[in-house]
Write a protein that holds these residues in place. Structure first.
Motif, PDB file in Angstrom:
ATOM      1  N   TRP A 160      41.852  46.781  38.768  1.00  0.00           N
ATOM      2  CA  TRP A 160      41.157  46.050  38.826  1.00  0.00           C
ATOM      3  C   TRP A 160      40.265  46.149  39.621  1.00  0.00           C
ATOM      4  CZ3 TRP A 160      39.479  44.046  34.051  1.00  0.00           C
ATOM      5  CH2 TRP A 160      40.996  43.861  33.016  1.00  0.00           C
ATOM      6  N   LYS A 199      43.180  41.438  41.235  1.00  0.00           N
ATOM      7  CA  LYS A 199      43.912  39.545  40.236  1.00  0.00           C
ATOM      8  C   LYS A 199      45.110  39.101  40.920  1.00  0.00           C
ATOM      9  CE  LYS A 199      41.352  41.058  36.335  1.00  0.00           C
ATOM     10  NZ  LYS A 199      39.497  40.148  36.907  1.00  0.00           N
ATOM     11  N   HIS A 255      39.458  49.067  31.295  1.00  0.00           N
ATOM     12  CA  HIS A 255      38.001  47.805  31.002  1.00  0.00           C
ATOM     13  C   HIS A 255      37.850  47.670  32.902  1.00  0.00           C
ATOM     14  CE1 HIS A 255      41.125  46.734  27.758  1.00  0.00           C
ATOM     15  NE2 HIS A 255      42.193  46.423  28.734  1.00  0.00           N
ATOM     16  N   ALA A 256      38.674  48.697  33.474  1.00  0.00           N
ATOM     17  CA  ALA A 256      38.225  49.090  35.030  1.00  0.00           C
ATOM     18  C   ALA A 256      38.795  50.717  35.765  1.00  0.00           C
ATOM     19  CB  ALA A 256      38.577  47.647  35.275  1.00  0.00           C
ATOM     20  N   TYR A 257      38.131  50.366  36.868  1.00  0.00           N
ATOM     21  CA  TYR A 257      39.042  51.364  38.000  1.00  0.00           C
ATOM     22  C   TYR A 257      40.007  50.752  38.089  1.00  0.00           C
ATOM     23  CZ  TYR A 257      34.784  53.756  38.637  1.00  0.00           C
ATOM     24  OH  TYR A 257      32.901  53.664  38.132  1.00  0.00           O
ATOM     25  N   TYR A 298      47.933  40.307  41.621  1.00  0.00           N
ATOM     26  CA  TYR A 298      49.186  41.522  41.552  1.00  0.00           C
ATOM     27  C   TYR A 298      49.149  43.190  41.685  1.00  0.00           C
ATOM     28  CZ  TYR A 298      47.442  43.192  36.988  1.00  0.00           C
ATOM     29  OH  TYR A 298      47.079  43.683  35.947  1.00  0.00           O
ATOM     30  N   LEU A 343      39.471  55.643  36.413  1.00  0.00           N
ATOM     31  CA  LEU A 343      38.564  55.098  35.439  1.00  0.00           C
ATOM     32  C   LEU A 343      39.303  55.043  33.928  1.00  0.00           C
ATOM     33  CD1 LEU A 343      36.259  52.929  35.288  1.00  0.00           C
ATOM     34  CD2 LEU A 343      34.785  54.923  34.670  1.00  0.00           C
ATOM     35  N   GLN A 344      40.014  53.638  33.674  1.00  0.00           N
ATOM     36  CA  GLN A 344      40.915  53.084  32.687  1.00  0.00           C
ATOM     37  C   GLN A 344      39.517  52.256  31.361  1.00  0.00           C
ATOM     38  OE1 GLN A 344      43.095  55.033  32.842  1.00  0.00           O
ATOM     39  NE2 GLN A 344      44.959  54.654  33.840  1.00  0.00           N
ATOM     40  N   THR A 395      36.481  46.747  41.760  1.00  0.00           N
ATOM     41  CA  THR A 395      35.313  47.790  41.730  1.00  0.00           C
ATOM     42  C   THR A 395      34.952  48.901  42.798  1.00  0.00           C
ATOM     43  OG1 THR A 395      34.242  46.289  43.116  1.00  0.00           O
ATOM     44  CG2 THR A 395      33.967  45.201  40.891  1.00  0.00           C
ATOM     45  N   LEU A 396      34.378  49.521  42.497  1.00  0.00           N
ATOM     46  CA  LEU A 396      33.750  51.187  42.944  1.00  0.00           C
ATOM     47  C   LEU A 396      33.636  50.848  44.341  1.00  0.00           C
ATOM     48  CD1 LEU A 396      33.677  54.443  42.863  1.00  0.00           C
ATOM     49  CD2 LEU A 396      31.863  53.751  41.974  1.00  0.00           C
TER      50      LEU A 396
END
Lengths: 557, 100
Positions: A95, A80, A50-52, A82, A47-48, A97-98
């Motif tokens: 980016w 996204k 801005h996002a996972y 890339y 978990l970074q 989601t879980l």
């Protein structure tokens, strides 16, 4: 290339099913974050900021075209569009989601890929020379060794809760392209006086807060002794390694505190105990794995199209001079595809670019791609006659930058643009340096020069072993960049020396320019590289260029 | 004299999406820092932090972040919080794109 056995496929499928259930249990509240975190890390999920972030292993940096296409598909379907290739031959998706991660892992399994042990206190993805099986200077292909180690280390019951992470790199060439001396264990494939294959085993290297160059713990280890010996090293450290302080837990500190002779004695004692347990099954497996890495059939063709394009097309010539390396087969070359277009994010490739590279590998490159620790992609086996067509296709995809090994071929960690641990940004500094030297048109004049940037002391960007290293720190709430000079990532590995006080984000690019100007005026000829000049003239002229003459006098006063 | 308490907001990452969230005055989570509740009393901030940290089925990594209050809502005082609020600087991804 290695193909999963039924055992491998079943193992990965089971592991993915387990993780899917763990994600569900986390979401429904049956698992707390404290319980879930080590489980997700073992499966590459961070978990970074801005996002996972999902970190996927590219074992020994080798990919088929089908695998690269699947990475492109994953990037578009769940991310996204890339992916980010890293210094440890992984790809990171920034980016997800879980809920989507279990599907991403299943999609990876379809092409025999996974994210197992790309994080956590385990033996991580085993890296290897990205020119493996292709390089003209190679003694033996390191990938079968890396694959054997992967199979041994994956889910190894004794090594799932180590004091800290553990990284192994393997090279089969005397010219070390795998940074083996900066790994917990570095393996150099060598032959003894009798011509028998074996390993020089280096232990206790590492970068980070306390950078150390690895030390030789065994100068010749017979090939058949590899796994019991590795098991001895890791188990000695597993008991001795400090769990009380995460900054002192890596094996480099254990080796430093106990001394290499004490560690060697303990390892040999443990090895004597473990060796009889390895009855030869590992060697049968190794023989099978080796067969999977048999070299492709290299065609004997005329290199005429290459010679013609080289003579007539200066853009092609520049790319060929910079991005090609010597191949072991006549008429062939190793072609590096730069993911360092000037001003772009180092190591990033779009899904479209991934597909272009996959197509080229399938059509011209025996279906093989490699990811280098320098965050570039490699076509390891191409015939020179096909290079003009390859170059043209790369140009159309924005992938034909002729800068391998040059000042804009910068390693940069994700830094504070993504990483929760970072203390400053790395990517924009790399972008600005590359853009600046492209504007100055100095890149090819400057020649071979490795800049490596980390956005925190953990040194994912290998700054200690950059000819110019840049370390981003937080100084009283402002980004500040320290410079080191004279680092070396090769077989003559060395840790760079700090120049002095750091520079602000606005000052760092002009500071790098002053260093490069100093090199250009100090070098004895255009043939003397930056690192050679630094070794000859030392730090003083660079310090003067950065801080002026007065600095020393003021301090002395 | 005790040190002056710097105004703070409670922030975390959402469990499912992983993105940055802030706690509002009515104890819901918002994606926009300007809608976050600015805490100016240390005792209150600590209690709200404990309560927010217990909401493990919604968020991960709850902590207090310094802000400077303003007419258009709180603003980050540290660059790390500015990146968390905006997104990365190399692509227009993250919150900066959602605001468009």
């Amino acid at each position: 290339m290695y193909r999963y056995t039924d055992f491998d496929a079943t193992f990965v499928a089971e592991r993915n099913a387990q993780f899917r259930a763990q994600v569900e249990r986390r979401i429904d509240g049956s698992l707390t974050e404290d319980e879930f975190k080590p489980l997700r890390l073992m499966n590459g999920l961070y978990l970074q900021l801005h996002a996972y972030m999902l970190r996927v292993a590219i074992p020994y940096g080798t990919l088929s075209s089908a695998q690269m296409r699947q990475l492109a598909y994953i990037a578009e379907r769940w991310d996204k569009g890339y992916g980010h290739f890293t210094t440890r031959q992984n790809i990171q998706f920034n980016w997800p989601t879980l809920r989507d991660v279990p599907d991403m892992l299943d999609a990876l399994a379809e092409v025999q890929m996974h994210a197992i042990q790309t994080s956590g206190n385990t033996i991580r993805n085993v890296t290897a020379d990205h020119f493996a099986g292709a390089a003209a200077d190679e003694i033996a292909d390191p990938r079968p060794v890396a694959e054997l180690i992967r199979q041994w280390s994956t889910d190894h019951p004794e090594f799932q809760f180590l004091p800290r992470k553990f990284k192994i790199a393997v090279t089969g060439s005397p010219n070390d392209r795998a940074v083996t001396k900066a790994h917990d264990i570095g393996l150099r494939m060598v032959r003894n006086d009798a011509g028998e294959p074996g390993f020089e085993v280096i232990v206790g290297g590492g970068l980070g807060r306390t950078p150390m160059i690895g030390k030789v713990v065994r100068d010749f280890l017979p090939e058949a002794d590899l796994l019991p010996y590795l098991e001895a090293v890791v188990s000695v450290w597993n008991l001795l390694g400090r769990r009380d302080n995460k900054y002192k837990s890596r094996i480099k500190i254990t080796v430093h505190e106990h001394g290499i002779d004490d560690i060697r004695a303990r390892v040999e004692e443990r090895f004597a105990l473990l060796r009889p347990a390895f009855t030869g099954v590992d060697q049968q497996l190794f023989a099978q794995i080796k067969a999977d890495f048999a070299p492709p059939a290299f065609a004997d063709r005329d290199t005429g199209p290459f010679d013609l394009a080289y003579a007539n097309d200066p853009v092609f010539r520049s790319w060929a001079d910079t991005n090609l390396s010597a191949h072991r087969a006549p008429g062939h070359a190793i072609a590096q595809i730069s993911l360092k277009a000037h001003g772009a994010t180092p190591g990033d490739a779009t899904a479209d670019q991934m597909r272009v590279m996959a197509d080229l590998a399938e059509r011209y490159g025996h279906d093989e791609l490699r990811i280098s620790h320098e965050q570039n992609v490699v076509l390891p086996h191409v015939h020179k006659a096909d290079l003009p067509a390859i170059h043209a296709a790369l140009k159309d995809a924005g992938l034909a930058t002729a800068n391998i090994g040059k000042i804009s071929d910068i390693i940069a960690c994700p830094g504070m643009d993504y990483c929760a641990l970072a203390t400053a940004r790395s990517i924009p500094i790399a972008q600005e340096i590359a853009t600046r030297f492209d504007q100055l048109k100095l890149e090819h004049e400057v020649g071979d020069l490795k800049i490596k940037i980390s956005g925190c002391i953990n040194a994912c960007g290998h700054h200690h072993v950059g000819h110019i290293g840049i370390l981003g720190l937080d100084r009283a709430g402002v980004e500040n960049y320290q410079i080191t000079l004279g680092g070396d990532h090769t077989e003559t590995a060395a840790i760079g020396q700090r120049t002095g006080p750091g520079f602000s984000a606005d000052e760092i690019v002009p500071a790098i320019e002053r260093i490069v100007d100093t090199y250009l005026s100090e070098r004895d000829s255009a043939e003397e590289t930056f690192i050679d000049t630094f070794r000859r003239v030392g730090m003083t002229p660079f310090k003067t260029a950065l801080y002026g003459e007065s600095d020393k006098k003021q301090k002395a006063a | 004299m005790p040190a002056i308490f710097t105004p703070k907001v409670i922030t975390a990452n959402a469990l499912l999406e992983g993105d940055v969230v802030y706690l509002t005055q009515d104890d819901t989570w918002t994606r926009n820092l300007k809608d976050a509740d600015v805490l100016t009393d240390e005792a209150d901030a600590q209690i709200r932090l404990i309560d927010a940290s217990a909401r493990t089925s919604e968020v991960v990594g709850v902590y207090l972040a310094d802000v400077s209050p303003g007419k258009s809502g709180p603003k980050p005082t540290h660059f790390r919080e500015a990146f968390r609020m905006r997104g990365p600087s190399n692509y227009p991804h993250g919150k900066q794109s959602e605001a468009l």
